[in-house]
Write an enzyme that holds these catalytic residues in place. Structure first.
Site, short mmCIF file in Angstrom:
data_model
loop_
_atom_site.label_atom_id
_atom_site.label_comp_id
_atom_site.label_asym_id
_atom_site.label_seq_id
_atom_site.Cartn_x
_atom_site.Cartn_y
_atom_site.Cartn_z
N ASP A 98 0.86 -1.19 0.00
CA ASP A 98 0.00 0.00 0.00
C ASP A 98 0.89 1.23 0.00
O ASP A 98 1.97 1.24 0.59
CB ASP A 98 -0.96 0.00 1.20
CG ASP A 98 -0.27 0.09 2.54
OD1 ASP A 98 0.04 1.22 2.98
OD2 ASP A 98 -0.04 -0.96 3.17
N ASP A 187 -10.08 3.52 5.88
CA ASP A 187 -8.99 3.46 6.87
C ASP A 187 -9.46 4.13 8.17
O ASP A 187 -9.58 5.35 8.26
CB ASP A 187 -7.77 4.18 6.31
CG ASP A 187 -6.59 4.20 7.27
OD1 ASP A 187 -6.68 3.58 8.35
OD2 ASP A 187 -5.57 4.85 6.94
N GLU A 189 -8.40 4.57 11.97
CA GLU A 189 -7.31 4.38 12.92
C GLU A 189 -7.23 5.56 13.87
O GLU A 189 -8.09 6.44 13.86
CB GLU A 189 -5.99 4.14 12.20
CG GLU A 189 -5.56 5.24 11.23
CD GLU A 189 -4.26 4.86 10.52
OE1 GLU A 189 -3.18 5.11 11.10
OE2 GLU A 189 -4.32 4.29 9.41
#
Length: 299
Positions: A98, A187, A189
């Site tokens: 990634d 994503d 986080e």
């Protein structure tokens, strides 16, 4: 006999009816009050477009360092993982990477030659940032013969999940049935700009994620995957288990195994096993044979 009235009556003449009475002059205090009321009305009218924009999920907030935010960029400050020694290869697995703008232009042919077969590229963050290297990274990996996908770095306290999903889908996060494009990934986080859980309750974050997923599917026809660590998921969503049936899990854990998974998921789809790998840092493993990766791309 009824006596006729004289031509002189008590009625006013038409001219008298049309003549207004002179207005009494306003006091200075009354004049000031009227002026302030007019100014307040004007300010309210100016605020209407901004209010409508906010109601639609927009926000004036812009991330201050999006080039420093990528898959797992906040992990080391919060979970202190190990060095990320590459685990032994598995027969039924596929290697991939990634990348984001911090990687710049990527040598895709070299990565493919070293065994990588898929790549995920950061497309967006919030509702104002797009990766300036996205075309070279997203199209370059495709041209090198890799299966590619895009991901969105979430900022739940910035704007709504629906607004960010729409922005993502319109700026690189779409999907096409070409056999080489993976569904988008969200994503989730640790907050790189403030409180760990974005100042939101577990239930509010779960609703935000659900809104993102619903909007993304409405726009693309695919269920988005989710990248998150088990530690963050437990702390910030209360270890919610309701997304596992439809949304592939991408878990980061730098070591020899993926370890404990968030509630609901019995297996991971992608595992980010190191952030110190060759060339681009972040290296990942797909949990299955190459034909299963192709099936995920096909939908």
């Amino acid at each position: 006999m009824v006596a006729l009235r004289s031509g002189r009556t008590g009625r006013r003449s038409p001219t008298a009816l049309r003549t207004p009475s002179p207005l009494a002059p306003l006091s200075p205090l009354a004049s000031l009050s009227l002026l302030l009321a007019a100014l307040l009305s004007a300010l309210c009218l100016l605020a209407l477009p901004a209010a409508a924009h906010a109601a639609a999920g927009g926000s004036a907030k812009r991330p201050s360092h999006p080039e420093r935010d990528w898959l797992g960029s906040t992990l080391r400050d919060h979970e202190h993982p190990g060095p990320g020694t590459p685990p032994p290869p598995l027969a039924a697995s596929v290697e991939g990477v990634d990348v984001s703008s911090h990687n710049g232009n990527v040598a895709w042919s070299s990565l493919r030659d070293s065994g990588n077969r898929f790549a995920y590229v950061k497309a967006t963050e919030g509702t104002s940032y797009t990766n300036p290297y996205f075309t070279q990274q997203y199209t370059g990996s495709y041209d090198a013969g890799m299966i590619r996908g895009a991901y969105h770095f979430a900022l739940p306290d910035n704007s709504s999940g629906a607004a960010q999903a729409g922005y993502f889908a319109s700026h690189g996060g779409g999907w096409s049935r070409d056999g080489k494009t993976l569904p988008g990934v969200l994503d989730m986080e640790y907050n790189p700009y403030g409180p760990t859980c974005y100042g939101m309750s577990a239930s509010a974050l779960v609703r935000w994620i659900g809104d993102f997923f619903a909007t993304y599917k409405a726009r693309t026809g695919r269920d988005a995957g989710i990248y998150t660590s088990t530690g963050w998921w437990k702390q910030c969503t209360g270890n919610y288990g309701g997304f596992a049936s439809a949304h592939p899990l991408w878990v980061p854990r730098y070591g020899s195994s993926a370890g404990e998974l968030p509630a609901g998921w019995d297996y991971y789809t992608f595992w980010q096993y190191t952030d110190t790998g060759p060339s681009v840092g972040d290296h990942n493993r797909f949990n299955g044979a190459y034909s299963r990766l192709q099936a995920l791309a096909d939908g």
